[in-house]
Design a protein around this motif. Sequence first.
Motif, PDB file in Angstrom:
ATOM      1  N   ALA A   1       0.831  -1.204   0.000  1.00 63.39           N
ATOM      2  CA  ALA A   1       0.000   0.000   0.000  1.00 63.39           C
ATOM      3  C   ALA A   1       0.866   1.255   0.000  1.00 63.39           C
ATOM      4  N   ILE A   2       1.922   1.233   0.788  1.00 59.27           N
ATOM      5  CA  ILE A   2       2.820   2.393   0.835  1.00 59.27           C
ATOM      6  C   ILE A   2       3.435   2.641  -0.537  1.00 59.27           C
ATOM      7  N   ARG A   3       3.837   1.589  -1.209  1.00 58.54           N
ATOM      8  CA  ARG A   3       4.454   1.765  -2.525  1.00 58.54           C
ATOM      9  C   ARG A   3       3.456   2.332  -3.530  1.00 58.54           C
ATOM     10  N   HIS A   4       2.227   1.847  -3.498  1.00 62.56           N
ATOM     11  CA  HIS A   4       1.212   2.376  -4.412  1.00 62.56           C
ATOM     12  C   HIS A   4       0.849   3.820  -4.070  1.00 62.56           C
ATOM     13  N   ALA A   5       1.007   4.216  -2.825  1.00 62.10           N
ATOM     14  CA  ALA A   5       0.605   5.559  -2.399  1.00 62.10           C
ATOM     15  C   ALA A   5       1.602   6.633  -2.823  1.00 62.10           C
ATOM     16  N   ILE A   6       2.851   6.239  -3.061  1.00 57.71           N
ATOM     17  CA  ILE A   6       3.902   7.226  -3.332  1.00 57.71           C
ATOM     18  C   ILE A   6       3.877   7.639  -4.797  1.00 57.71           C
ATOM     19  N   ASP A   7       3.848   8.929  -5.023  1.00 59.30           N
ATOM     20  CA  ASP A   7       3.889   9.497  -6.365  1.00 59.30           C
ATOM     21  C   ASP A   7       5.332   9.896  -6.663  1.00 59.30           C
ATOM     22  N   HIS A   8       6.060   8.998  -7.295  1.00 63.26           N
ATOM     23  CA  HIS A   8       7.481   9.228  -7.542  1.00 63.26           C
ATOM     24  C   HIS A   8       7.720  10.384  -8.501  1.00 63.26           C
ATOM     25  N   ARG A   9       6.854  10.525  -9.479  1.00 59.97           N
ATOM     26  CA  ARG A   9       7.031  11.620 -10.426  1.00 59.97           C
ATOM     27  C   ARG A   9       6.919  12.976  -9.734  1.00 59.97           C
ATOM     28  N   GLN A  10       6.023  13.070  -8.784  1.00 59.88           N
ATOM     29  CA  GLN A  10       5.894  14.315  -8.038  1.00 59.88           C
ATOM     30  C   GLN A  10       7.138  14.595  -7.208  1.00 59.88           C
ATOM     31  N   LEU A  11       7.666  13.560  -6.557  1.00 66.71           N
ATOM     32  CA  LEU A  11       8.885  13.729  -5.773  1.00 66.71           C
ATOM     33  C   LEU A  11      10.028  14.214  -6.653  1.00 66.71           C
ATOM     34  N   ILE A  12      10.195  13.586  -7.789  1.00 63.93           N
ATOM     35  CA  ILE A  12      11.307  13.922  -8.690  1.00 63.93           C
ATOM     36  C   ILE A  12      11.126  15.325  -9.255  1.00 63.93           C
ATOM     37  N   ALA A  13       9.896  15.664  -9.644  1.00 59.32           N
ATOM     38  CA  ALA A  13       9.639  16.996 -10.198  1.00 59.32           C
ATOM     39  C   ALA A  13       9.930  18.080  -9.175  1.00 59.32           C
ATOM     40  N   SER A  14       9.610  17.822  -7.922  1.00 61.76           N
ATOM     41  CA  SER A  14       9.824  18.827  -6.880  1.00 61.76           C
ATOM     42  C   SER A  14      11.305  19.071  -6.637  1.00 61.76           C
ATOM     43  N   ARG A  15      12.130  18.133  -7.047  1.00 65.58           N
ATOM     44  CA  ARG A  15      13.570  18.250  -6.856  1.00 65.58           C
ATOM     45  C   ARG A  15      14.269  18.767  -8.109  1.00 65.58           C
ATOM     46  N   GLY A  16      13.514  19.133  -9.123  1.00 66.56           N
ATOM     47  CA  GLY A  16      14.119  19.699 -10.316  1.00 66.56           C
ATOM     48  C   GLY A  16      14.035  18.829 -11.540  1.00 66.56           C
ATOM     49  N   GLY A  17      13.642  17.555 -11.367  1.00 65.04           N
ATOM     50  CA  GLY A  17      13.410  16.687 -12.507  1.00 65.04           C
ATOM     51  C   GLY A  17      14.593  15.905 -13.011  1.00 65.04           C
ATOM     52  N   SER A  18      15.752  16.035 -12.407  1.00 64.54           N
ATOM     53  CA  SER A  18      16.935  15.335 -12.910  1.00 64.54           C
ATOM     54  C   SER A  18      17.043  13.899 -12.415  1.00 64.54           C
ATOM     55  N   ASP A  19      16.506  13.627 -11.237  1.00 70.37           N
ATOM     56  CA  ASP A  19      16.555  12.264 -10.708  1.00 70.37           C
ATOM     57  C   ASP A  19      15.687  11.354 -11.565  1.00 70.37           C
ATOM     58  N   ARG A  20      15.913  10.049 -11.443  1.00 75.06           N
ATOM     59  CA  ARG A  20      15.166   9.088 -12.247  1.00 75.06           C
ATOM     60  C   ARG A  20      14.421   8.103 -11.358  1.00 75.06           C
ATOM     61  N   ALA A  21      13.262   7.687 -11.852  1.00 72.92           N
ATOM     62  CA  ALA A  21      12.488   6.689 -11.121  1.00 72.92           C
ATOM     63  C   ALA A  21      13.279   5.384 -11.038  1.00 72.92           C
ATOM     64  N   LEU A  22      13.157   4.712  -9.909  1.00 77.01           N
ATOM     65  CA  LEU A  22      13.883   3.464  -9.688  1.00 77.01           C
ATOM     66  C   LEU A  22      12.958   2.517  -8.932  1.00 77.01           C
ATOM     67  N   GLY A  23      12.551   1.452  -9.588  1.00 76.04           N
ATOM     68  CA  GLY A  23      11.562   0.563  -8.991  1.00 76.04           C
ATOM     69  C   GLY A  23      12.121  -0.608  -8.230  1.00 76.04           C
ATOM     70  N   GLY A  24      13.438  -0.662  -8.037  1.00 76.88           N
ATOM     71  CA  GLY A  24      14.031  -1.800  -7.354  1.00 76.88           C
ATOM     72  C   GLY A  24      15.403  -1.467  -6.832  1.00 76.88           C
ATOM     73  N   PRO A  25      16.089  -2.444  -6.245  1.00 84.26           N
ATOM     74  CA  PRO A  25      17.322  -2.184  -5.509  1.00 84.26           C
ATOM     75  C   PRO A  25      18.580  -2.036  -6.352  1.00 84.26           C
TER      76      PRO A  25
END
Length: 530
Positions: A319-343
């Motif tokens: 549930a926690i993973r589905h709740a997190i909006d990664h694109r929003q997090l990355i955009a708020s930091r300037g957009g340079s970071d990349r989504a990462l779905g695993g370790p």
Amino acid sequence: MDTAQEPGPSTDPELNARIRPMRSGGNTLPWKLLSLLLALALAFSLWTGHRGASGQAEGGSVADTVTVGLKLAPTNLDIRNQSGTALDQLLIGNVYQGLVSRDSRNRVRPGLARSWNVSEDGLVYTFHLHQGIRFSNGHALQAQDVVDSIRGLMAGHYQGSEMLEGFQGVQATDPLTVRLALSRPYQDLLWQLSGRAGLVFDRRADYDMKTQAVGSGPYLLESFRPNDSVTLKADPHYWGSDKPKTPTIVIRYLNDDNAAVNALRSGDVQVLAPVTENLASPFRNSPDFQVKAGDDTDKYVLAMNGKGAATSDPRVRQAIRHAIDHRQLIASRGGSDRALGGPIPSLDPGYQDLTGLYPHDPEQARRLLAQAGYGPDHRLRLRLTYANTYGSELGDQLRSQLRQVGIDLDVRVVEFSVWLQDVHANKDYDLSLVDHGESHDFHQWANPGYYYNYDNRQVQELYQKAMATTSTDDSNRLLAQAARIVSSDAAADWLFNYRVTTAWRTGLEGFPVDLNQSLMPLSDVTYRRG
């Protein structure tokens, strides 16, 4: 097995002084805990060239000196005993060299060894050194220097010694040949030898490693001013083909972000790594500067205690993973970071895109929480504990996002010493946040004693097989399989792959952009004034 190779091309110092990566006893610490939570960067601007920082100025004079602005200064130069990536960044490949090296895509390449052979059983590595290698003091570098360096590493338990798993012995079979033996196959051996574990020192030199350096690299250490600057001079007698293009490189340490960008703007430094996102816009919009975000192995991990009262329930973690909006997090930091779905990040073996496993889906998060017994009348309350070096913004964002699905987050931003005791040592937490910047660190997920409290026998077996196989392809396949299981189990959430932004004056070329917080080869750097 004949594997002769062809040539190829942020941490808070206070944290680094207290952190040493160890694999034994279930107590591995994250080596590169970045303190630069807000030092993120939007990075796509005028970019040409494929080897690193590149400008477009034509004409003008070529500078004899290039000044590089960095953030994190080493407290001393003793690369055997002092932890922290600031020393790797400064010294490896520039002053000291290893048996093998690493390119900007994190792949093993020849170093002092021009080639090597691996026995069919993966237990014996035979390295063939280049001829004519010399240290900066004029002493010839031969196989016995390699042997003494590795033996000294293991005997002294120096930084990197714990990474040579299964080490059995090393010997010189002739002046240019080194034979290293293992008690069991270890797929990561060559990569580990491209870092501190493989550095070769002059066994006959007598110097204070805290303030001096005698290496075989393209640069001589001319001066070291702690917490201020380092001056490197090209070695006129350097043995290798990658001879320095700029005679003098000055490293200036600028831990104040505003002072750093002012130094770049004024021309006191020609390149700055990193540059913070909120101060990068003037450089992105000016033809006098270039800006680019580089790939790295930093993983911002939202750890979920596998034995926590609530987080031991996989439905809660999902549930926690589905709740997190990664694109929003990355955009708020300037957009340079990349989504990462695993370790596993893209520059490490076994990477695959796992971002689709848990897409942002608040409704699904609510359904999973309901299945676990939580709802409007019984809201889930969790603690998020992390070190204050990361600031408060991420915690605030996560609290807001999780609140929308029915999770109340108690965000506790604490001193690192408190995090170290409560979370890492005592495992007294629900959620935590750490930038795990180490490359090749999947072993954490195969260690049930690590602070994640993640214990999956299949993952442990897959990892052991991946390290024991002599086939790189098989190892990558096994690691990818294990990583998918870890992600599917929702053992954590990987908020993003942090990327460091570099800015430089137009006319500068050859500065590495990828991995430059841990590897910063400077031989190709030039600056042509406009």
